[in-house]
Design a protein around this motif. Structure first.
Motif, mmCIF file in Angstrom:
data_model
loop_
_atom_site.group_PDB
_atom_site.id
_atom_site.type_symbol
_atom_site.label_atom_id
_atom_site.label_comp_id
_atom_site.label_asym_id
_atom_site.label_seq_id
_atom_site.Cartn_x
_atom_site.Cartn_y
_atom_site.Cartn_z
ATOM 1 N N TYR A 5 0.819 -1.200 0.000
ATOM 2 C CA TYR A 5 0.000 0.000 0.000
ATOM 3 C C TYR A 5 0.854 1.250 0.000
ATOM 4 C CZ TYR A 5 -4.393 -2.481 0.573
ATOM 5 O OH TYR A 5 -5.492 -3.270 0.375
ATOM 6 N N PHE A 8 2.220 1.652 -3.386
ATOM 7 C CA PHE A 8 1.107 2.012 -4.254
ATOM 8 C C PHE A 8 0.753 3.484 -4.089
ATOM 9 C CE2 PHE A 8 -2.580 1.206 -6.729
ATOM 10 C CZ PHE A 8 -3.585 1.985 -6.202
ATOM 11 N N TRP A 9 0.751 3.916 -2.824
ATOM 12 C CA TRP A 9 0.374 5.303 -2.562
ATOM 13 C C TRP A 9 1.359 6.261 -3.192
ATOM 14 C CZ3 TRP A 9 2.967 8.589 1.194
ATOM 15 C CH2 TRP A 9 2.335 9.837 1.359
ATOM 16 N N ASN A 12 1.267 5.474 -7.516
ATOM 17 C CA ASN A 12 0.092 5.661 -8.354
ATOM 18 C C ASN A 12 -0.854 6.725 -7.852
ATOM 19 O OD1 ASN A 12 0.851 3.703 -10.045
ATOM 20 N ND2 ASN A 12 -0.405 2.089 -9.187
ATOM 21 N N PHE A 13 -0.658 7.077 -6.606
ATOM 22 C CA PHE A 13 -1.734 7.835 -6.030
ATOM 23 C C PHE A 13 -1.632 9.325 -6.267
ATOM 24 C CE2 PHE A 13 -5.278 8.714 -3.738
ATOM 25 C CZ PHE A 13 -5.026 9.802 -2.940
ATOM 26 N N SER A 15 -0.332 12.856 -7.808
ATOM 27 C CA SER A 15 0.063 13.274 -9.139
ATOM 28 C C SER A 15 1.349 14.103 -9.095
ATOM 29 C CB SER A 15 -1.099 14.087 -9.711
ATOM 30 O OG SER A 15 -0.638 15.150 -10.471
ATOM 31 N N ILE A 18 0.631 17.746 -8.688
ATOM 32 C CA ILE A 18 0.328 18.125 -7.306
ATOM 33 C C ILE A 18 1.627 18.208 -6.498
ATOM 34 C CG2 ILE A 18 -0.759 17.376 -5.172
ATOM 35 C CD1 ILE A 18 -3.191 17.291 -6.471
ATOM 36 N N TYR B 67 -9.274 14.380 -13.228
ATOM 37 C CA TYR B 67 -9.927 13.642 -12.147
ATOM 38 C C TYR B 67 -10.445 12.309 -12.670
ATOM 39 C CZ TYR B 67 -9.692 18.099 -9.754
ATOM 40 O OH TYR B 67 -9.230 19.267 -9.175
ATOM 41 N N ASN B 73 -11.273 11.280 -7.765
ATOM 42 C CA ASN B 73 -9.966 11.445 -7.156
ATOM 43 C C ASN B 73 -9.049 12.051 -8.226
ATOM 44 O OD1 ASN B 73 -7.897 11.200 -5.358
ATOM 45 N ND2 ASN B 73 -7.488 9.047 -5.766
ATOM 46 N N ILE B 74 -7.910 12.624 -7.819
ATOM 47 C CA ILE B 74 -7.002 13.117 -8.848
ATOM 48 C C ILE B 74 -6.403 11.917 -9.583
ATOM 49 C CG2 ILE B 74 -6.277 15.387 -8.025
ATOM 50 C CD1 ILE B 74 -3.845 13.660 -6.755
ATOM 51 N N GLU B 76 -4.030 10.817 -13.361
ATOM 52 C CA GLU B 76 -3.425 11.253 -14.619
ATOM 53 C C GLU B 76 -4.038 10.491 -15.797
ATOM 54 O OE1 GLU B 76 0.819 11.484 -14.209
ATOM 55 O OE2 GLU B 76 0.620 12.994 -12.631
ATOM 56 N N GLY B 81 -5.611 5.081 -10.281
ATOM 57 C CA GLY B 81 -4.924 3.841 -9.939
ATOM 58 C C GLY B 81 -5.736 2.930 -9.040
ATOM 59 N N ILE B 82 -6.501 3.544 -8.146
ATOM 60 C CA ILE B 82 -7.297 2.736 -7.226
ATOM 61 C C ILE B 82 -8.475 2.098 -7.939
ATOM 62 C CG2 ILE B 82 -8.784 2.847 -5.189
ATOM 63 C CD1 ILE B 82 -6.873 4.974 -4.066
ATOM 64 N N SER B 85 -7.430 -0.779 -10.211
ATOM 65 C CA SER B 85 -6.605 -1.848 -9.655
ATOM 66 C C SER B 85 -7.409 -3.127 -9.423
ATOM 67 C CB SER B 85 -5.997 -1.389 -8.330
ATOM 68 O OG SER B 85 -5.500 -2.486 -7.626
ATOM 69 N N SER B 87 -6.529 -5.448 -7.420
ATOM 70 C CA SER B 87 -6.397 -5.926 -6.038
ATOM 71 C C SER B 87 -7.274 -5.135 -5.069
ATOM 72 C CB SER B 87 -4.930 -5.859 -5.605
ATOM 73 O OG SER B 87 -4.474 -4.525 -5.712
ATOM 74 N N ARG B 88 -8.118 -4.230 -5.604
ATOM 75 C CA ARG B 88 -9.019 -3.477 -4.729
ATOM 76 C C ARG B 88 -10.441 -4.042 -4.847
ATOM 77 N NH1 ARG B 88 -5.933 0.999 -2.262
ATOM 78 N NH2 ARG B 88 -7.966 1.533 -1.427
ATOM 79 N N VAL B 102 -8.565 10.859 1.041
ATOM 80 C CA VAL B 102 -8.186 9.597 0.396
ATOM 81 C C VAL B 102 -6.778 9.216 0.848
ATOM 82 C CG1 VAL B 102 -7.815 8.394 -1.779
ATOM 83 C CG2 VAL B 102 -9.600 10.117 -1.631
ATOM 84 N N ILE B 103 -5.888 10.207 0.832
ATOM 85 C CA ILE B 103 -4.509 9.958 1.249
ATOM 86 C C ILE B 103 -4.468 9.516 2.711
ATOM 87 C CG2 ILE B 103 -2.247 11.018 1.641
ATOM 88 C CD1 ILE B 103 -2.957 12.962 -0.643
ATOM 89 N N PHE B 111 -7.993 -0.050 4.541
ATOM 90 C CA PHE B 111 -9.133 -0.020 3.636
ATOM 91 C C PHE B 111 -8.726 -0.512 2.252
ATOM 92 C CE2 PHE B 111 -13.237 1.073 2.258
ATOM 93 C CZ PHE B 111 -13.147 1.698 1.016
ATOM 94 N N LYS B 112 -9.487 -1.508 1.726
ATOM 95 C CA LYS B 112 -9.091 -2.102 0.449
ATOM 96 C C LYS B 112 -10.091 -1.833 -0.652
ATOM 97 C CE LYS B 112 -7.247 -5.731 3.339
ATOM 98 N NZ LYS B 112 -7.610 -6.954 4.038
#
Lengths: 215, 215
Positions: A5, A8-9, A12-13, A15, A18, B67, B73-74, B76, B81-82, B85, B87-88, B102-103, B111-112
């Motif tokens: 995670y 991943f954060w 991918n998370f 930008s 940002i 977005y 979510n932000i 690109e 990515g979430i 994915s 795996s989510r 979210v971050i 949280f998955k």
């Protein structure tokens, strides 16, 4: 799972756009990443036009800002309002670190002379030596012969004292009086909370009682 | 004399360019004029190129930010990515106020599922109603039928509760479980310093002892 995670954060998370904006804000004095992020989220909620105005205000400022050719204060003309004013006393020059100090002293309404903005203070740790400051122009102003007194109004710390000493050495052979703003107990403070060095100086440099009365 | 100096200071002393930059900084959340001035003086000491990079980073961000079309979510890419994915768990959707939440939740690594970023919270005093938030898209996601549970993770204050209620009303007729993150005493805190409302809720919504053990 935790490692996945975290990776991943980071990857991918968030930008790059940002992160770059956060980095820029986080470089401002006193601003950490959390506050920088808060600023970025605030901007993201604004219209594109508002954000363009925001970003461009700094670019425009930096590209167009001018300085007084006499005292290095900010100025929209070659000579700033203070240096070109007939109601100011050009024989009295107050040396300050930066523009903000000019404003602070102007706000006291106790000074009627001119200024000289050094643009900083001698600080080896920050890589600032005399060459990075507006010292030569100060010497040239003194050479012109119109100045009777130089008032050193720098911070009362080690860097300020070092800078005072450097400038004193540079100017002592000229026919000009050199003084510094007084050190002492702050108005409204209690003796109990004043540090000993300041207290000691306040005794050594004591003034006639009449001077302490607020006019 | 004091009046003349005040007038003089405002009219001749500070530059419009500086004032505009100070105004822009002072509009940032939590930033007053003194700090804004400090930022401006900091920028004035930087190279023109650095200041251009500074100003342009925000313009570029605002012009180019994208977005996620699913969760806001932000991102690109069209899907973040979430949301893209494998795996989510897409049947579990956590509703949050903004990107920062979210971050924060990702950082817990607890949280998955997927997210839904509302882009704000219902706040009449700030002029933010449901129409200004990403509520309709949430309803549409639920209508698609893949979601089993919605977790409301908004601030536990009046605006958060109002928003929870609004969304609950919007979604209650669908076949989806709606839950909210727990209110209770913060880990590490003392009962003595917990406010009564939170304490009351922590008793009413008590959990089996085993749940309280940190895994």
């Amino acid at each position: 799972m935790l490692m996945v995670y975290s990776y991943f954060w980071r990857m991918n998370f968030s930008s790059k756009l940002i992160e770059q904006a956060v980095d820029e804000f986080a470089a401002l004095p006193g601003i950490g990443r959390k506050t920088a992020y808060r600023f970025v989220l605030y901007l993201l909620k604004k219209d594109e036009e508002e954000v363009r105005k925001f970003g461009n205000s700094f670019i425009k400022l930096r590209e167009q800002i001018k300085y007084c050719e006499n005292c290095h204060n900010i100025s929209e003309t070659q000579l700033c309002g203070i240096c070109s004013s007939h109601s100011r006393d050009g024989s009295l020059v107050c040396v300050v670190e930066d523009i903000r100090d000019v404003i602070a002293i102007e706000n006291t309404a106790q000074f009627k002379g001119h200024y000289h903005v050094l643009g900083g203070i001698i600080s080896p740790m920050d890589g600032i030596g005399p060459a990075e400051l507006n010292v030569e122009t100060l010497v040239n102003r003194v050479k012109r012969g119109d100045i009777k007194e130089i008032v050193m109004a720098l911070s009362a710390n080690m860097e300020g004292d070092t800078t005072n000493f450097y400038i004193f050495k540079k100017l002592k052979d000229f026919d000009v009086k050199i003084s510094t703003i007084a050190r002492g107990v702050a108005v409204g403070s209690e003796l109990e909370y004043t540090d000993e060095v300041t207290l000691g100086r306040s005794i050594v440099n004591r003034v006639p009682y009449e001077n302490s009365l607020v006019r």
